[in-house]
Design a protein around this motif. Structure first.
Motif, PDB file in Angstrom:
ATOM      1  N   ILE A 177      25.390 -45.366 -42.560  1.00  0.00           N
ATOM      2  CA  ILE A 177      26.559 -44.520 -42.794  1.00  0.00           C
ATOM      3  C   ILE A 177      26.804 -44.526 -44.303  1.00  0.00           C
ATOM      4  N   VAL A 178      27.315 -43.440 -44.861  1.00  0.00           N
ATOM      5  CA  VAL A 178      27.720 -43.477 -46.261  1.00  0.00           C
ATOM      6  C   VAL A 178      29.034 -42.742 -46.430  1.00  0.00           C
ATOM      7  N   VAL A 179      29.885 -43.302 -47.275  1.00  0.00           N
ATOM      8  CA  VAL A 179      31.154 -42.647 -47.553  1.00  0.00           C
ATOM      9  C   VAL A 179      31.603 -43.073 -48.949  1.00  0.00           C
ATOM     10  N   GLU A 180      32.205 -42.135 -49.677  1.00  0.00           N
ATOM     11  CA  GLU A 180      32.802 -42.522 -50.963  1.00  0.00           C
ATOM     12  C   GLU A 180      34.244 -42.923 -50.708  1.00  0.00           C
ATOM     13  N   THR A 181      34.633 -44.045 -51.300  1.00  0.00           N
ATOM     14  CA  THR A 181      35.948 -44.619 -51.030  1.00  0.00           C
ATOM     15  C   THR A 181      36.731 -44.808 -52.331  1.00  0.00           C
ATOM     16  N   SER A 182      38.015 -44.924 -52.181  1.00  0.00           N
ATOM     17  CA  SER A 182      38.838 -45.433 -53.282  1.00  0.00           C
ATOM     18  C   SER A 182      39.828 -46.411 -52.670  1.00  0.00           C
ATOM     19  N   ALA A 183      39.621 -47.686 -52.988  1.00  0.00           N
ATOM     20  CA  ALA A 183      40.596 -48.686 -52.535  1.00  0.00           C
ATOM     21  C   ALA A 183      41.920 -48.432 -53.244  1.00  0.00           C
ATOM     22  N   LYS A 184      41.824 -47.961 -54.480  1.00  0.00           N
ATOM     23  CA  LYS A 184      43.037 -47.725 -55.277  1.00  0.00           C
ATOM     24  C   LYS A 184      43.900 -46.630 -54.643  1.00  0.00           C
ATOM     25  N   ASN A 185      43.274 -45.523 -54.294  1.00  0.00           N
ATOM     26  CA  ASN A 185      44.043 -44.382 -53.775  1.00  0.00           C
ATOM     27  C   ASN A 185      43.975 -44.250 -52.248  1.00  0.00           C
ATOM     28  N   ALA A 186      43.472 -45.276 -51.597  1.00  0.00           N
ATOM     29  CA  ALA A 186      43.382 -45.299 -50.119  1.00  0.00           C
ATOM     30  C   ALA A 186      42.616 -44.084 -49.577  1.00  0.00           C
ATOM     31  N   ILE A 187      41.448 -43.850 -50.148  1.00  0.00           N
ATOM     32  CA  ILE A 187      40.622 -42.728 -49.677  1.00  0.00           C
ATOM     33  C   ILE A 187      39.448 -43.287 -48.864  1.00  0.00           C
ATOM     34  N   ASN A 188      39.332 -42.794 -47.648  1.00  0.00           N
ATOM     35  CA  ASN A 188      38.188 -43.089 -46.757  1.00  0.00           C
ATOM     36  C   ASN A 188      38.013 -44.568 -46.379  1.00  0.00           C
ATOM     37  N   ILE A 189      39.033 -45.370 -46.533  1.00  0.00           N
ATOM     38  CA  ILE A 189      38.897 -46.792 -46.170  1.00  0.00           C
ATOM     39  C   ILE A 189      38.926 -46.942 -44.634  1.00  0.00           C
ATOM     40  N   GLU A 190      39.919 -46.315 -44.001  1.00  0.00           N
ATOM     41  CA  GLU A 190      39.974 -46.347 -42.524  1.00  0.00           C
ATOM     42  C   GLU A 190      38.700 -45.710 -41.955  1.00  0.00           C
ATOM     43  N   GLU A 191      38.312 -44.591 -42.556  1.00  0.00           N
ATOM     44  CA  GLU A 191      37.148 -43.832 -42.065  1.00  0.00           C
ATOM     45  C   GLU A 191      35.883 -44.685 -42.122  1.00  0.00           C
TER      46      GLU A 191
END
Ligand SMILES: Nc1nc2c(ncn2[C@@H]2O[C@H](COP(=O)(O)OP(=O)(O)OP(=O)(O)O)[C@@H](O)[C@H]2O)c(=O)[nH]1
Length: 195
Positions: A144-158
């Motif tokens: 699986i691959v996803v770009e995340t941002s822990a800072k802005n809460a992007i794609n972490i749940e996903e």
């Protein structure tokens, strides 16, 4: 009542890519600008629904500094999934990610689910790793691959939902937890809480 299934998950990747920050965002919905490097490893859990099961993630956040590399097998051994993290602004960290994948393929559990996280996607204006490269690489290894941002809460749940979906359903004839960790037998280094 929903069955709870325990899934050991480890995070691997270069120091500073944001492994602890991803875990901290996922478990506590918090981001710390001044988070310090992990010493040894740290452990957290979070339970999420998945179909008619509950997945309890037993998350081992490993230290990315080279001096801790030899400890990693303790954390990926018996893992149902590995989140391998790179920093989209650091090409070197993508190179390190490939080394982790090679190590997992050689020494990790046979059917481990691999999830690649290209973290710090909030910094895409200084990006060094094109998403296309990560997608091609992930496809070549079945990850699986996803770009995340822990800072802005992007794609972490996903990211974790993607892992949940890829975990094979329990064999009803099997009496056990696929990928579950025996906590009592686990030895660990110093823990550092992420927040
Ligand atoms: N801009 C931005 N910074 C981030 C993000 N995630 C983490 N950081 C920052 O990156 C630095 C390193 O984060 P950590 O979470 O400690 O990285 P790590 O991979 O756990 O590092 P080790 O514990 O040494 O392996 C910290 O200053 C974080 O605040 C993100 O999504 N965006």
């Amino acid at each position: 009542m929903m069955a709870i299934r325990e899934l050991k998950v480890c995070l691997l990747g270069d120091t500073g890519v944001g492994k602890s920050s991803i875990v901290c965002r996922f478990v506590q919905d918090h981001f710390d600008h001044n988070i310090s490097p992990t010493i040894g490893a740290s452990f957290m859990t979070k339970t999420v629904p998945c179909g008619n099961e509950l997945h309890k993630f037993l998350i081992w956040d490993t230290a990315g500094q080279e001096r801790f590399h030899s400890l990693a097998p303790m954390y990926y051994r018996g893992s149902a999934a590995a989140v391998i993290v790179y920093d989209i602004t650091k090409q070197d960290s993508f190179h390190t990610l490939k080394k982790w994948v090679k190590e997992l393929k050689e020494h990790g559990p046979e059917n481990i689910v691999m999830a690649i996280a290209g973290n710090k996607c909030d910094l895409s204006d200084i990006r060094e790793v094109p998403l296309k490269d990560a997608k091609e690489y992930a496809e070549s290894i079945g990850a699986i691959v996803v770009e995340t941002s822990a800072k802005n809460a992007i794609n972490i749940e996903e990211l974790f939902q993607g892992i949940s979906r890829k975990i094979p359903p329990l064999d009803p004839h099997e009496n056990g937890n696929n990928g579950a960790m025996k906590l009592g037998k686990q030895t660990t280094q110093t823990s550092r809480r992420c927040c």
